[in-house]
Scaffold this active site. Structure first.
Site, PDB file in Angstrom:
ATOM      1  N   GLU A  30       0.849  -1.200   0.000  1.00 40.97           N
ATOM      2  CA  GLU A  30       0.000   0.000   0.000  1.00 40.97           C
ATOM      3  C   GLU A  30       0.880   1.244   0.000  1.00 40.97           C
ATOM      4  O   GLU A  30       1.741   1.398   0.861  1.00 40.97           O
ATOM      5  CB  GLU A  30      -0.926   0.006   1.216  1.00 40.97           C
ATOM      6  N   LEU A  34      -3.868   2.261   4.550  1.00 43.08           N
ATOM      7  CA  LEU A  34      -4.794   1.130   4.476  1.00 43.08           C
ATOM      8  C   LEU A  34      -6.229   1.651   4.479  1.00 43.08           C
ATOM      9  O   LEU A  34      -6.544   2.635   5.145  1.00 43.08           O
ATOM     10  CB  LEU A  34      -4.580   0.195   5.661  1.00 43.08           C
ATOM     11  N   GLY A 111       4.059  -0.276  -5.671  1.00 41.39           N
ATOM     12  CA  GLY A 111       4.379  -1.556  -6.289  1.00 41.39           C
ATOM     13  C   GLY A 111       4.363  -1.490  -7.805  1.00 41.39           C
ATOM     14  O   GLY A 111       3.561  -0.759  -8.394  1.00 41.39           O
ATOM     15  N   VAL A 234     -20.774  22.305 -19.282  1.00 40.88           N
ATOM     16  CA  VAL A 234     -19.866  23.383 -18.880  1.00 40.88           C
ATOM     17  C   VAL A 234     -18.856  23.633 -19.998  1.00 40.88           C
ATOM     18  O   VAL A 234     -18.238  22.704 -20.514  1.00 40.88           O
ATOM     19  CB  VAL A 234     -19.134  23.027 -17.570  1.00 40.88           C
ATOM     20  N   MET A 313     -17.943   1.010  -9.593  1.00 38.92           N
ATOM     21  CA  MET A 313     -16.868   1.438  -8.700  1.00 38.92           C
ATOM     22  C   MET A 313     -17.416   1.671  -7.299  1.00 38.92           C
ATOM     23  O   MET A 313     -17.649   2.806  -6.868  1.00 38.92           O
ATOM     24  CB  MET A 313     -16.192   2.691  -9.257  1.00 38.92           C
ATOM     25  N   LEU A 314     -17.639   0.574  -6.597  1.00 38.22           N
ATOM     26  CA  LEU A 314     -18.228   0.598  -5.258  1.00 38.22           C
ATOM     27  C   LEU A 314     -17.393  -0.276  -4.332  1.00 38.22           C
ATOM     28  O   LEU A 314     -16.902  -1.332  -4.739  1.00 38.22           O
ATOM     29  CB  LEU A 314     -19.667   0.062  -5.295  1.00 38.22           C
ATOM     30  N   HIS A 316     -18.233  -2.195  -1.847  1.00 39.29           N
ATOM     31  CA  HIS A 316     -18.732  -3.548  -1.600  1.00 39.29           C
ATOM     32  C   HIS A 316     -18.544  -4.461  -2.810  1.00 39.29           C
ATOM     33  O   HIS A 316     -18.424  -5.672  -2.662  1.00 39.29           O
ATOM     34  CB  HIS A 316     -20.197  -3.543  -1.133  1.00 39.29           C
ATOM     35  N   HIS A 439     -44.032  -4.381  12.406  1.00 42.31           N
ATOM     36  CA  HIS A 439     -44.761  -3.113  12.532  1.00 42.31           C
ATOM     37  C   HIS A 439     -44.418  -2.462  13.866  1.00 42.31           C
ATOM     38  O   HIS A 439     -44.333  -3.146  14.876  1.00 42.31           O
ATOM     39  CB  HIS A 439     -46.271  -3.366  12.460  1.00 42.31           C
TER      40      HIS A 439
END
Length: 460
Positions: A30, A34, A111, A234, A313-314, A316, A439
């Protein structure tokens, strides 16, 4: 099995843990911190700011209705920044602990592949370390995309990274791009008293979601004073007397907006340069690393996961792909259903979507049935004074299999898991109807929307 992973974000560190669990000898490289973008300048810090913005909006606009009376409410930006940093620091520390407990070697540095089965790591002092591997996983993530708009490099033009840690709340901000990131920052800064303008070149903000759930958010932003210009491009950014001037062209002609800050929020770009991929013949398309269903690249020994592969691009998604890659390398048969990816927007109301929108289902050839339920008829939403949302199911009209679930309202990002599970299990709408929902909860609205597919909604 020696596995080396480049990138310690939610894809990289999760794949490292899973590989270690399966008995691999794992090294994680990294270059910064991290947790990657998600933890340090993405998901976590933005949600800290959004949580405070939501509380502030609730107290300002609904306090009296909720039985809370006070002279005034305002945000303490410095304290909020400290809380954001503290939350990030605590979570980063937690990841360091996970690396240690799983016996994963963490190497700080940049790396690069320098030969078959060799990665060179350069640290911040310029020292070089060579690491051998049997298999490698690329998890280098993404960065905010830059567009060649004249003036994009002027002082005061920022990306989402800088928007998280401004020294003070600006008086005005123009956000170029009305996607998830742009809409979330609009919600943050308008709650903190900043005059916000959104300029979006597509016909709608958050164009990848079902319009029926985006509509309540758009209406709420406009009601709170956010100017939204869609179908508008724009042309340039220039210096102005009190900040910056944005010139754009829309459906109604030319547009000029002045703002103290301009936030470029036009998506993200994969980080795949300077990794030595060309020398190993790893195929890319417009910067994205190409992979198969097991995350393997065109090189037999190298896999890739997360934002660097493009697609959704998430965080999870990156984590799920990381598990697939680790299990595939270790000889398992990974099974993750990527139809079940939830898309979430942490605004007020929250938006959440999984599976197909109504339009996507029709475009795919389905005969479609839908069921909806407005939250103004939901008891828990009334209690929370958040009744401006809606729940919508999309189903195959023939089999009644659930194809999609779309929610605008409180706790939408938590409730969407019901739709993801329904899609994973190929559930029918009748199986949702015959499942008892507690409920009083916002989740009851899902039950009612399911009934709506058959025209048997009970409470409206």
């Amino acid at each position: 099995m020696k596995i080396v992973i480049i990138g310690g974000g939610p894809g990289g560190y999760v794949s490292a843990i899973r590989a270690a669990q399966l008995g691999a000898e794992v090294t994680l490289i990294e270059k910064e911190k991290l947790g990657g973008t998600c933890l340090n300048v993405g998901c976590i810090p933005t949600k800290v700011l959004l949580h405070t913005a939501e509380l502030l909006e609730t107290l300002k606009h609904d306090g009296k209705e909720l039985g809370i009376v006070a002279e005034a409410f305002k945000a303490d930006w410095d304290s909020l920044q400290k809380r954001k940093d503290k939350t990030v620091s605590k979570l980063v520390s937690g990841i360091k602990g996970l690396m240690k407990s799983n016996r994963i070697v963490v190497v700080d540095g940049q790396g690069k592949f320098v030969g078959r089965n060799i990665i060179e790591v350069k640290d911040k002092e310029g020292r070089i370390l060579e690491i051998e591997y049997d298999k490698a996983i690329i998890a280098t993530g993404s960065v905010p995309a830059m567009v060649p708009i004249p003036g994009h490099d002027l002082e005061g033009v920022i990306t989402s990274n800088e928007a998280l840690s401004l020294k003070e709340v600006p008086k005005s901000m123009c956000i170029i791009g009305g996607g998830v990131i742009g809409s979330e920052f609009a919600s943050i800064y308008k709650a903190l008293g900043c005059k916000v303008t959104i300029i979006e070149m597509l016909p709608e903000i958050i164009a990848n979601m079902d319009f029926d759930i985006v509509k309540p958010l758009k209406e709420g932003l406009i009601r709170d004073g956010v100017d939204i210009y869609t179908d508008t491009k724009v042309k340039k950014i220039e210096r102005a007397a009190h900040g910056l001037k944005i010139t754009a062209e829309g459906m109604d002609g030319a547009l000029e907006v002045e703002a103290q800050k301009v936030l470029l929020s036009v998506g993200r770009s994969p980080v795949t340069d300077d990794l030595g991929l060309e020398a190993l013949g790893i195929k890319r398309d417009k910067g994205k690393v190409l992979i198969d269903k097991n995350m393997k690249t065109s090189s037999e020994d190298i896999y890739a996961i997360g934002d660097c592969t493009g697609g959704a691009m998430l965080a999870h998604v990156a984590s799920a792909q990381g598990i697939v890659a680790a299990e595939a390398i270790m000889g398992k048969n990974p099974k993750v259903d990527f139809r079940t990816i939830p898309y979430c927007v942490y605004t007020k109301p929250e938006l959440a979507s999984v599976g197909m929108t109504e339009k996507q289902a029709k475009d795919s050839g389905y005969d479609v049935k839908t069921g909806t339920f407005p939250l103004y008829a939901n008891g828990k939403s009334m209690i929370m004074n958040e009744t401006g949302g809606i729940v919508k199911f999309v189903c195959d009209a023939v089999t009644e299999e659930v194809l999609g679930l779309h929610i605008a309202g409180p706790r939408a990002t938590d409730l969407i898991v019901e739709g993801a599970l329904a899609i994973r299990l190929e559930a029918t709408i009748n199986e949702i109807i015959t499942t008892i929902h507690a409920h009083p909860t916002v989740g009851e609205a899902l039950h009612e929307a399911a009934h709506g597919v058959h025209g048997t909604t009970l409470h409206i």
